[in-house]
Design a protein around this motif. Structure first.
Motif, PDB file in Angstrom:
ATOM      1  N   TYR A 328     -20.248 -15.127  -3.157  1.00  0.00           N
ATOM      2  CA  TYR A 328     -18.842 -15.416  -2.895  1.00  0.00           C
ATOM      3  C   TYR A 328     -18.239 -14.339  -1.993  1.00  0.00           C
ATOM      4  N   MET A 340     -11.231 -16.765  -4.107  1.00  0.00           N
ATOM      5  CA  MET A 340     -12.686 -16.631  -4.085  1.00  0.00           C
ATOM      6  C   MET A 340     -13.301 -17.883  -3.460  1.00  0.00           C
ATOM      7  N   TYR A 372     -15.728  -6.590  -5.134  1.00  0.00           N
ATOM      8  CA  TYR A 372     -16.314  -6.610  -6.473  1.00  0.00           C
ATOM      9  C   TYR A 372     -15.236  -6.417  -7.545  1.00  0.00           C
ATOM     10  N   LEU A 375     -13.626  -9.671  -8.145  1.00  0.00           N
ATOM     11  CA  LEU A 375     -14.484 -10.531  -8.967  1.00  0.00           C
ATOM     12  C   LEU A 375     -14.328 -10.184 -10.442  1.00  0.00           C
ATOM     13  N   LYS A 379     -12.875 -12.674 -13.350  1.00  0.00           N
ATOM     14  CA  LYS A 379     -13.657 -13.028 -14.529  1.00  0.00           C
ATOM     15  C   LYS A 379     -12.867 -12.748 -15.803  1.00  0.00           C
TER      16      LYS A 379
END
Length: 383
Positions: A328, A340, A372, A375, A379
Motif C-alpha cells: 500500500y 491508503m 508506516y 499504517l 490499524k
C-alpha cells in the motif's frame, strides 16, 4: 358494523405499510452507514501534533533507471574435495595432540605425535640393509675381477649380482617407507634412531573434528582428524522460483552474514541446481572471490544480486508499506487527511521500488516519511 370493520381494516393496512416503509428506510440507512464505514477505514485524519511527531513528508511518482535487486539467503558449506580425513601411516599409540577443535594450522605443522617400536625396527632394517648393500657391492666387484681372470665361475658372479640388486631394491623400499612417515633416510644413523613419528598438516586450514585422545592405540585405517581447507568454501543460496530466470552462472554477488551486515564480500555464482524443490526454490552455489575468515561452515548468510536494469516509474522505498501480504501507499487528500491505496510493485533496489499501473497516481502527493506510522494508526483505528 360494516363501516367499523372497514375502518379497522384500513387502519391495520396503514400501520403495516408504515412499518414496511420504516424498515426499508432503516435498512437503507444501515447499508449507507456500512458503505461509509468501509470507505472511512481506508483513511486516517491527523492532528498538527501527530504530523509533527511523525515527521511526515510527501513525494510523487518519478521515472528513473532501476535495477532489480534479488535477495538470497543460505548457508556456508565446504566442498567434499576440501574435507580431509587424516590418519597415521603406521599404527601406534598417540603420544601428544597439538591442536584443538576449530584451531587454525599451517601446512607442515605437527598435528600429533605417534609412538611405536615398529618405527625403531623400520629404521634398524634400513641401516642393516644399507650396510649389507655396501658389503654386497664390494663382493660384486671382487667377483667381477675373479671372473675376468677365470678364478671364479660365471654362476658365482651372477649370484653376487643378484644379491646386490636385491639389496638395492630393499633399501629403496625402506627409504620410501621412512619418507612416508616423515623420517629422512639420508640423515639416518645409529645415533639418531627414534621411536616417534609426527603427523603433519597437508595444507593450510582448520580442525573440524578430533577423533582420538592421548594414549589411544590407532591403526593405519583409523581417522585421527577431520581437516577443512577454506579454499573449498562454498555458499549454497536459496533462489525462489520467481527469481530463477534472473540468477545466472558467472554473476557477481555481494555476501554478508547477520552479525556484520555492513561488511559485504564479493562472490561469484559458479553453479545452479536445475530443479525446483518442494518449497518452490532452487539452489545457486557461489564461491568467494577472496578468502574471508569470518565465513565458517554452517553459518547462515545473505546475498544480493543486481539484475535487469530498466527505465521505469517508482517511489522511494519508505513510501511503500506491506500489510497481510499486500502493498500500500498513502495519498494526501488535504486537510491533514490521508488515504491508503493498494498498489502492485515490481523490481526494487536500495532506494526505490517500481510501481505498476501508476496512471491514477500521477500528480498526486504520496507520503514518503511516515507511511508506516499511518499504517499503524489506521490499524488501531479499525481495531
Amino acid at each position: 358494523m360494516y363501516l367499523k370493520n372497514i375502518s379497522i381494516y384500513s387502519l391495520s393496512l396503514i400501520f403495516i405499510l408504515s412499518s414496511c416503509s420504516g424498515k426499508k428506510e432503516e435498512e437503507k440507512t444501515v447499508y449507507e452507514n456500512t458503505k461509509f464505514k468501509e470507505k472511512e477505514q481506508n483513511t486516517v485524519q491527523l492532528s498538527d501534533k501527530q504530523i509533527q511527531s511523525v515527521g511526515l513528508t510527501t513525494t510523487a511518482v518519478q521515472e528513473k533507471t532501476m535495477q532489480k535487486l534479488v535477495r538470497l539467503n543460505g548457508k556456508v558449506e565446504i566442498s567434499p574435495s576440501h574435507i580431509s580425513s587424516i590418519s597415521s601411516i603406521m599404527g601406534g599409540h598417540i603420544k601428544s595432540i597439538n591442536v584443538i577443535n576449530g584451531s587454525h594450522f599451517s601446512k607442515g605443522q605437527v598435528l600429533a605425535v605417534v609412538e611405536d617400536p615398529q618405527f625403531i625396527q623400520l629404521q634398524q632394517d634400513y641401516l642393516v640393509t644399507k650396510a649389507q648393500l655396501e658389503s654386497a657391492r664390494l663382493n660384486l666387484n671382487r667377483q667381477k675381477d675373479l671372473n675376468t681372470s677365470k678364478a671364479s665361475s660365471d654362476k658365482t658372479l651372477q649370484t653376487a649380482q643378484a644379491d646386490y640388486s636385491t639389496l638395492i631394491a630393499t633399501l629403496k623400499g625402506l627409504e620410501e617407507k621412512l619418507r612416508i612417515i616423515g623420517i629422512n633416510a639420508k640423515g639416518l644413523s645409529s645415533g639418531n634412531i627414534r621411536s616417534r613419528i609426527n603427523v603433519y598438516a597437508p595444507f593450510n586450514g582448520f580442525v573440524s573434528k578430533i577423533l582420538v585422545n592421548n594414549g589411544q592405540y590407532v591403526n593405519p585405517s583409523d581417522t585421527l582428524f577431520e581437516l577443512i581447507n577454506p579454499a573449498g568454501l562454498l555458499l549454497e543460496l536459496k533462489v525462489f522460483e520467481k527469481d530463477v530466470n534472473d540468477v545466472k552462472i558467472g554473476q557477481e554477488i555481494l555476501v554478508y552474514n547477520n552479525q556484520s551486515p555492513e561488511k559485504k564480500s564479493n562472490a561469484k555464482i559458479i553453479s545452479i541446481v536445475p530443479s525446483i524443490e518442494n518449497g518452490g526454490s532452487s539452489i545457486a552455489v557461489a564461491r568467494l572471490s577472496t578468502p574471508n575468515p569470518d565465513f565458517i561452515k554452517g553459518m547462515y548468510i545473505n546475498a544480493e544480486v543486481t539484475v535487469n536494469s530498466r527505465y521505469t516509474t517508482g517511489l522511494p522505498n519508505e513510501s511503500v508499506v506491506s500489510f497481510e501480504n499486500k502493498n500500500y501507499i498513502f495519498e494526501e487528500l488535504g486537510n491533514k487527511k490521508f488515504k491508503m491505496i493498494p498498489v502492485n510493485i515490481g523490481i526494487s533496489d536500495d532506494q526505490f521500488t517500481e510501481i505498476l499501473k501508476v496512471e491514477n497516481l500521477r500528480d498526486k502527493k504520496i507520503v514518503q516519511n511516515g507511511a508506516y506510522s499511518l499504517l499503524m494508526l489506521l490499524k488501531n483505528k479499525v481495531e
